[in-house]
Design a protein around this motif. Structure first.
Motif, short mmCIF file in Angstrom:
data_model
loop_
_atom_site.label_atom_id
_atom_site.label_comp_id
_atom_site.label_asym_id
_atom_site.label_seq_id
_atom_site.Cartn_x
_atom_site.Cartn_y
_atom_site.Cartn_z
N ARG A 170 0.80 -1.24 0.00
CA ARG A 170 0.00 0.00 0.00
C ARG A 170 0.83 1.28 0.00
O ARG A 170 0.29 2.36 0.23
CB ARG A 170 -0.89 0.02 1.24
N HIS A 171 2.14 1.14 -0.10
CA HIS A 171 3.03 2.31 -0.13
C HIS A 171 2.81 3.20 1.09
O HIS A 171 2.54 4.38 0.95
CB HIS A 171 2.83 3.11 -1.42
N GLN A 172 2.95 2.61 2.28
CA GLN A 172 2.68 3.38 3.49
C GLN A 172 3.93 4.00 4.11
O GLN A 172 3.97 4.25 5.31
CB GLN A 172 2.02 2.46 4.54
N PHE A 173 4.96 4.22 3.30
CA PHE A 173 6.19 4.77 3.87
C PHE A 173 6.33 6.25 3.53
O PHE A 173 5.96 6.67 2.44
CB PHE A 173 7.41 3.99 3.36
N ILE A 174 6.84 7.00 4.50
CA ILE A 174 7.11 8.41 4.25
C ILE A 174 8.59 8.66 4.53
O ILE A 174 9.25 7.81 5.14
CB ILE A 174 6.23 9.34 5.13
N VAL A 175 9.07 9.79 4.08
CA VAL A 175 10.50 10.07 4.23
C VAL A 175 10.69 11.39 4.98
O VAL A 175 10.00 12.37 4.70
CB VAL A 175 11.20 10.13 2.84
N ALA A 176 11.61 11.36 5.97
CA ALA A 176 11.99 12.60 6.66
C ALA A 176 13.41 12.94 6.20
O ALA A 176 14.20 12.04 5.89
CB ALA A 176 11.95 12.38 8.17
N TYR A 177 13.69 14.24 6.13
CA TYR A 177 14.98 14.69 5.61
C TYR A 177 15.73 15.43 6.71
O TYR A 177 15.27 16.46 7.19
CB TYR A 177 14.77 15.61 4.40
N GLN A 178 16.88 14.86 7.12
CA GLN A 178 17.65 15.56 8.15
C GLN A 178 18.78 16.35 7.48
O GLN A 178 19.65 15.76 6.80
CB GLN A 178 18.24 14.59 9.17
N PRO A 179 18.80 17.69 7.68
CA PRO A 179 19.82 18.52 7.04
C PRO A 179 21.24 18.11 7.45
O PRO A 179 21.49 17.72 8.60
CB PRO A 179 19.50 19.93 7.55
N ASP A 223 11.67 6.76 -4.85
CA ASP A 223 10.55 7.36 -5.61
C ASP A 223 10.01 8.58 -4.86
O ASP A 223 9.65 9.59 -5.46
CB ASP A 223 9.42 6.33 -5.80
N THR A 224 9.93 8.47 -3.52
CA THR A 224 9.42 9.59 -2.72
C THR A 224 10.35 10.80 -2.82
O THR A 224 9.90 11.94 -2.96
CB THR A 224 9.25 9.17 -1.24
N ILE A 225 11.66 10.54 -2.77
CA ILE A 225 12.63 11.65 -2.89
C ILE A 225 12.43 12.37 -4.23
O ILE A 225 12.37 13.61 -4.29
CB ILE A 225 14.08 11.13 -2.77
N ILE A 246 12.70 22.23 2.63
CA ILE A 246 12.89 23.27 1.61
C ILE A 246 12.87 24.66 2.28
O ILE A 246 13.68 25.53 1.98
CB ILE A 246 11.82 23.15 0.51
N ARG A 247 11.96 24.83 3.26
CA ARG A 247 11.92 26.12 3.99
C ARG A 247 13.21 26.32 4.78
O ARG A 247 13.75 27.42 4.83
CB ARG A 247 10.71 26.14 4.95
N TYR A 248 13.71 25.24 5.39
CA TYR A 248 14.95 25.32 6.19
C TYR A 248 16.11 25.80 5.31
O TYR A 248 16.86 26.69 5.69
CB TYR A 248 15.25 23.92 6.77
N GLY A 286 22.68 16.71 13.03
CA GLY A 286 22.20 16.44 14.40
C GLY A 286 21.21 17.50 14.84
O GLY A 286 20.97 18.49 14.15
N TRP A 287 20.64 17.25 16.03
CA TRP A 287 19.58 18.11 16.51
C TRP A 287 20.03 19.55 16.75
O TRP A 287 19.21 20.46 16.78
CB TRP A 287 18.99 17.53 17.80
N LEU A 288 21.35 19.76 16.93
CA LEU A 288 21.83 21.14 17.09
C LEU A 288 21.41 21.97 15.87
O LEU A 288 21.05 23.14 15.99
CB LEU A 288 23.36 21.16 17.22
N PHE A 289 21.47 21.35 14.70
CA PHE A 289 21.13 22.05 13.46
C PHE A 289 19.65 21.87 13.12
O PHE A 289 18.94 22.82 12.87
CB PHE A 289 22.02 21.56 12.31
N SER A 290 19.23 20.62 13.13
CA SER A 290 17.81 20.35 12.86
C SER A 290 17.49 18.87 13.05
O SER A 290 18.33 18.01 12.79
CB SER A 290 17.48 20.72 11.41
N GLU A 291 16.28 18.60 13.50
CA GLU A 291 15.77 17.23 13.51
C GLU A 291 15.37 16.87 12.08
O GLU A 291 15.29 17.74 11.22
CB GLU A 291 14.57 17.15 14.45
N PRO A 292 15.08 15.61 11.81
CA PRO A 292 14.57 15.26 10.48
C PRO A 292 13.26 16.01 10.20
O PRO A 292 12.42 16.16 11.08
CB PRO A 292 14.33 13.75 10.59
N LEU A 293 13.13 16.50 8.94
CA LEU A 293 11.99 17.37 8.58
C LEU A 293 11.18 16.77 7.43
O LEU A 293 11.71 15.97 6.64
CB LEU A 293 12.53 18.72 8.11
N SER A 294 9.95 17.21 7.30
CA SER A 294 9.17 16.84 6.11
C SER A 294 9.79 17.58 4.92
O SER A 294 10.55 18.55 5.11
CB SER A 294 7.72 17.29 6.28
#
Ligand code: C2E
Ligand code: CA
Ligand code: CA
Length: 296
Positions: free
Chosen positions: A55-64, A113-115, A286-288, A273-281
């Motif tokens: 069912r393609h239930q995976f999402i991706v988070a992007y950590q800078p 594919d999500t990327i 893109i906003r970051y 790492g979290w000092l810079f940013s946690e993983p983001l949608s």
């Protein structure tokens, strides 16, 4: 003879309702056993994971990932999550099962594919930005994933060096195959990172066998930076080794400014790492990047 036949037929007729009843009961039992088995299978962790893949239930988070000198974002690591109803399951809870039961390659494909779908235009626009993808051992046994990557990137107008490969030492079990596939990725223009460097039993021997572009220092060594622990200088030794080998370093799991300063002073070029940013949608990532471009 005919009297006997008649008597036998009558007996069978009398017995028939029982036959029907038994046949019905047996059939019912078989169907419910089959349904039960189906339910157990569907509700088992493997059944649920197979369902999620279908069912393609995976999402991706992007950590800078940031340049420790300029603090500018240079790219991101793609981290998969399983969106199961209303809860989000972290990869540590399902990747080992997916690896063990032959589902990981389908998940790797869905992450890629999500990327492309979420950050394709962004990567076309910002040619110096990249996304790194975590691969598992089965992804490095054959060129299957590379053969999928190459035409898709060409069609999307994204350069190979914008998609990078992260492989842990667990991926090198079939060392000969992994060596060949890693070289094929590099030849095709994809930089290759050794992830969680220093945590395996044979990190150094792998450096002799595999040509790679970047070492990622594991969070466990970054955690002890500045502490009075026996392992507090491991991160610094890894940076020295990387410099000798001419490869770059990403330090992961940086939570404190002192860690960033220390690692930069020792020669690590990049941090995450979290000092810079946690993983983001994807939209937040893109906003970051946009914010960082404005403020630098
Ligand atoms: P990893 O490759 O070492 O990824 C880094 C992990 O550290 C991520 O956890 C990230 O969220 C977390 N992290 C980053 N910075 C910090 C920090 O400052 N503090 C703390 N406490 N944690 C930090 P995550 O997302 O749960 O991923 C866990 C592991 O799952 C990854 O470790 C990677 O080995 C695996 N994984 C993630 N995505 C994929 C994927 O698409 N495919 C495969 N095969 N494995 C994946
Ligand atoms: Ca990684
Ligand atoms: Ca890691």
């Amino acid at each position: 003879m005919s009297t006997f036949k008649f008597a036998g037929g009558a007996a069978r007729l009398r017995a028939r309702p029982w036959n029907w009843l038994f046949a019905g009961l047996a059939g019912g039992l078989a169907v419910s056993a089959w349904l039960g088995l189906l339910m157990v299978r569907r509700l088992s962790p493997l059944g649920q994971l197979s369902d999620a893949v279908r069912r393609h239930q995976f999402i991706v988070a992007y950590q800078p990932i940031v340049d420790l000198e300029t603090r500018r974002c240079v790219g991101a690591e793609a981290l998969v999550r399983w969106k199961q109803n209303n809860r989000v399951v972290r990869p540590d809870h399902f990747i080992p099962l997916a690896e063990h039961r032959g589902l990981i390659q389908a998940i790797t494909d869905q992450v890629f594919d999500t990327i492309l779908f979420e950050l394709g235009e962004f990567l076309q626009r910002y040619r110096e930005m990249y996304v790194s993808i975590n691969l598992s051992a089965p992804d490095l046994v054959t060129r299957r994933f590379l053969d999928r990557l190459t035409p898709a990137l060409a069609e999307a107008g994204i350069s190979p060096q914008q998609i990078r490969i992260e492989a842990t030492e667990r991926c090198f079990l079939d060392a000969d195959a992994a060596k060949e596939v890693i070289q094929a990725f590099r030849d095709a223009g994809h930089p290759v990172y050794i992830d969680d460097f220093g945590t395996g039993y044979s990190s150094l021997s792998h450096l002799q066998n595999f040509q790679v572009d970047v070492l990622k220092i594991d969070k466990s060594f970054v955690d002890t930076v500045g502490q009075d622990a026996a392992s507090s200088s491991v991160a610094s030794h890894i940076v020295d080794m990387a410099q000798t080998l001419g490869v770059q370093v990403v330090a992961e799991g940086i939570e404190h400014e002192e860690q960033a300063c220390y690692l930069h002073a020792r020669g690590a070029q990049f941090g995450q790492g979290w000092l810079f940013s946690e993983p983001l949608s994807a939209p937040d990532f893109i906003r970051y990047v946009g914010r960082a471009l404005v403020t630098v």
